[in-house]
Scaffold this motif. Structure first.
Motif, mmCIF file in Angstrom:
data_model
loop_
_atom_site.group_PDB
_atom_site.id
_atom_site.type_symbol
_atom_site.label_atom_id
_atom_site.label_comp_id
_atom_site.label_asym_id
_atom_site.label_seq_id
_atom_site.Cartn_x
_atom_site.Cartn_y
_atom_site.Cartn_z
ATOM 1 N N LEU A 76 0.831 -1.207 0.000
ATOM 2 C CA LEU A 76 0.000 0.000 0.000
ATOM 3 C C LEU A 76 0.863 1.253 0.000
ATOM 4 O O LEU A 76 0.611 2.191 -0.758
ATOM 5 N N PHE A 77 1.889 1.270 0.843
ATOM 6 C CA PHE A 77 2.705 2.481 0.960
ATOM 7 C C PHE A 77 3.786 2.563 -0.109
ATOM 8 O O PHE A 77 4.229 3.651 -0.457
ATOM 9 N N ASP A 104 8.555 7.562 7.702
ATOM 10 C CA ASP A 104 7.149 7.669 7.302
ATOM 11 C C ASP A 104 6.264 6.741 8.125
ATOM 12 O O ASP A 104 5.152 7.087 8.494
ATOM 13 N N LYS A 149 4.731 13.982 10.907
ATOM 14 C CA LYS A 149 3.995 13.528 9.724
ATOM 15 C C LYS A 149 4.274 12.060 9.415
ATOM 16 O O LYS A 149 4.520 11.677 8.265
ATOM 17 N N PHE A 184 -3.458 10.813 3.393
ATOM 18 C CA PHE A 184 -2.143 11.041 2.799
ATOM 19 C C PHE A 184 -1.875 12.546 2.731
ATOM 20 O O PHE A 184 -2.775 13.365 2.943
ATOM 21 N N GLU A 185 -0.650 12.859 2.355
ATOM 22 C CA GLU A 185 -0.232 14.261 2.236
ATOM 23 C C GLU A 185 -1.164 15.064 1.321
ATOM 24 O O GLU A 185 -1.440 16.235 1.556
ATOM 25 N N MET A 226 1.481 14.829 6.068
ATOM 26 C CA MET A 226 1.415 13.371 6.271
ATOM 27 C C MET A 226 2.220 12.639 5.193
ATOM 28 O O MET A 226 2.873 13.243 4.366
ATOM 29 N N VAL A 227 2.135 11.326 5.266
ATOM 30 C CA VAL A 227 2.894 10.473 4.351
ATOM 31 C C VAL A 227 2.374 10.644 2.919
ATOM 32 O O VAL A 227 1.175 10.834 2.697
ATOM 33 N N LYS A 228 3.290 10.592 1.954
ATOM 34 C CA LYS A 228 2.893 10.711 0.543
ATOM 35 C C LYS A 228 2.106 9.490 0.096
ATOM 36 O O LYS A 228 2.453 8.358 0.420
ATOM 37 N N ARG A 229 1.077 9.748 -0.711
ATOM 38 C CA ARG A 229 0.316 8.648 -1.298
ATOM 39 C C ARG A 229 1.205 7.874 -2.267
ATOM 40 O O ARG A 229 2.003 8.473 -3.002
ATOM 41 N N ASN A 230 1.091 6.570 -2.264
ATOM 42 C CA ASN A 230 1.835 5.717 -3.192
ATOM 43 C C ASN A 230 1.394 6.052 -4.619
ATOM 44 O O ASN A 230 0.234 5.854 -4.990
#
Lengths: 402, 402
Positions: free
Chosen positions: A114-115, A176, A207, A267-268, B1-5
């Motif tokens: 997923l990530f 992350d 974050k 997500f960001e 936040m974390v970047k989307r894949n």
């Protein structure tokens, strides 16, 4: 031919537990009369109790009837998700946030996908090896450094007696995903409310997403200790929780778990993590056996849930007995009150030396602490998942050979 | 936040089958009295036959006994792997080459992770969407091109009436993995011996690995048609085969499959693909439910295997009846003799228009061919997985509305 995946090639040749199983098998072949007792892998001895078994049998019988048959299981029976919500989250979640799976380890693999390859993870050291190994396989890391025995690109957070086995988070400020396992596998340590509150604040400030593995939460007896990361205010914006029936219901062979991805987690770019999780799960998973899911409902209904408490007490009593024996032999030993694991330091030996010593002398299998990370060196993990008679026999041997 | 894949972000919002299920649900909500019949998703109607059910029940009961209980299931019961070897491979494999799983789709996801982001795939067009979607998720592709409705970096091999639904392989000469599904989902077409011999030669010449999905092989009635890629000499050096109990034993809700990775299959550096597969499987999977596996043994023993033949005949008779009705209405229709699917072209309508028309007018759910790839445009897939009474009612409606 096709090029080997350079990320898989980074992995040391064997995943920890099959390596231990192989050593055990080889010893048994050389010593066919030896009665080996495993305090090694956290595998449940069974059998399943009456009411839980009855739920599985009824589900299997149902598959032979028009009313009870089920085709593709989708993402999980609503009743199962509602009962999980009740038993583990005091109904504070939306059942749509709970996706049913075949176990926490399998979900960890899918969560890595997923990530994707561009995230960096932080892990407790020592810890259950699946987080690191799946991260490596997914391409999130650098090479394995044979000198440091660590992978480049992973932030290791040492957990040891000096910090009460909860890490200083500072090194993870550019990570992350922060994997936290509590009650911890292997140290048995449980994070307290203050530590988890700090963890949530840290994740917000930096974050990061907390990947919280609560697979052993039913063993928590101390009412002051949180059983879920979602007991901490604000956690829904920064945490995912993986969970399992393996250890609570002795379902290691039945295969049932779940993952909570809160709707608040973004997500960001503001998009929903849950949406992507559902999409990926639909793409690379096909749902959890209907029989298993109905068995899970049986586990969580009153009669089954009482059986879970009995099994848990039984394993915790095993832990108490082993700990008592180790203490008697002046072994430095931790945990066991709120977790099915004991974390013991045997002086003057490396983890694998202790493993070999106990296997050869006492025919006892433990798990070498260094297999969980370099901060585990010198320690071994004793698992309390065993039948009482075996545990008592193991204690006699430990008292003789330690 | 974390970047989307960014790879997950490339996927269109919905995996095909949940999208169809949603459309069906919405129609049902608007038309609560409509009796919808699904000839859509290839889901099995059940119930399970007697002997197969008995094996599952016995396995579930066993979990409540010391003798029958199993903890972690490892990579598969030897007896199950031996029976698979007997029933599907005429004992030509080594059971160690057969790893048991929870289904072919789940194995496809893990196989993508095995090969990693640096490989390029080729797929039949149209085809079961899991290969493309998992490839995208794994980062093997470019972006989705809304004009071509294809992903960059994937080689699509059109299958149509003009080539008897077996593709010209030439465009795949730079592909690493060539996904071939036979009997094909959705077209129902079966590759013959000559086509597969050419495929094996092509893979060898172009250093590619054939990813052979044989999930529907029990439906092959024509004795001239190969049921496994490994019937072709030399295939063990260039092919992996995915397989499933879902359609043969109506196990869609029980979750059982397997993947064959031959020992002869090597990466460019000479290392064993099977070794990496075992390592990855140990890392991100925890084995298939013990109850399910014992159910699988029940499927493959004589009494269960006879029941499989009965179910298969029943579904093929469904296919024959639907095909007869379509032919009567002069619909251009393919397959159905060696596969549980019919592939039909409805003139003057796009695939989704036919889908909507049949849902609204006839309350029949089919699967739009364009959902499987652009070469499927104009076609719809009819699934023969249904109860006979429903099939007969569907035929009446089809004859009325087509």
């Amino acid at each position: 031919m096709v090029k080997r995946n350079k990320n898989i090639a980074k992995l040391p040749a064997g995943y920890l537990f099959p390596v231990i199983a192989k050593k055990r098998r080889e010893f048994q072949e050389k010593n066919p009369t030896a009665k080996i007792i495993s305090l090694g892998i956290g595998d449940t001895p069974g059998p399943l109790p009456k009411n839980i078994t009855a739920a599985l049998v009824k589900a299997a019988e149902g598959m032979g009837t028009s009313e009870g048959y089920s085709g593709y299981p989708d993402l999980g029976l609503l009743k199962l998700r509602e009962l999980i919500n009740l038993r583990f989250y005091n109904n504070q979640l939306d059942p749509d946030e709970i996706l049913i799976s075949d176990g926490a380890k399998c979900d960890v693999g899918r969560l890595q996908m997923l990530f994707g390859a561009d995230v960096k993870i932080a892990v407790q050291d020592p810890v259950y090896p699946a987080y690191v190994d799946s991260s490596v396989a997914m391409g999130q890391t650098g090479e394995f450094n044979p000198e440091t025995k660590q992978f480049g690109g992973i932030t290791y957070l040492p957990c040891n007696p000096a910090n009460n086995f909860f890490p200083d988070l500072t090194p993870a400020k550019n990570s992350d995903l922060i994997f936290i396992c509590s009650p911890n596998n292997p140290t048995g340590a449980c994070a307290n409310r203050q530590q988890l509150t700090e963890l949530v604040a840290f994740a917000k400030a930096n974050k990061a997403i907390i990947m919280y593995d609560a697979a052993y939460s039913v063993f928590i007896q101390d009412p002051e200790l949180p059983k879920s990361i979602f007991e901490i205010p604000g956690a829904k914006e920064v945490a995912i929780e993986m969970h399992s029936f393996s250890k609570s219901a002795s379902f290691t062979g039945v295969r049932l778990g779940w993952t909570v991805v809160p709707k608040e987690l973004k997500f960001e770019d503001g998009s929903s993590v849950l949406n992507d999780w559902v999409r990926l799960t639909n793409t690379i998973y096909n749902g959890t056996s209907h029989i298993t899911q109905l068995g899970g409902i049986g586990v969580l209904e009153d009669a089954g849930w009482a059986e879970v408490q009995e099994m848990t007490s039984e394993f915790l009593e095993n832990a108490r007995l082993i700990k008592e024996a180790l203490v008697k032999k002046d072994v430095e030993v931790y945990a066991g009150e709120n977790a099915p694991y004991l974390w013991a330091k045997i002086p003057g030996r490396t983890s694998w030396e202790t493993f070999d010593y106990l296997l050869e002398q006492a025919q006892i299998v433990c798990t070498p602490g260094s297999g969980f990370g370099i901060a585990g060196e010198g320690f071994v993990r004793f698992s309390a998942f065993g039948k009482r008679a075996d545990i008592l026999e193991a204690i006699t041997r430990l008292e003789k050979f330690l």
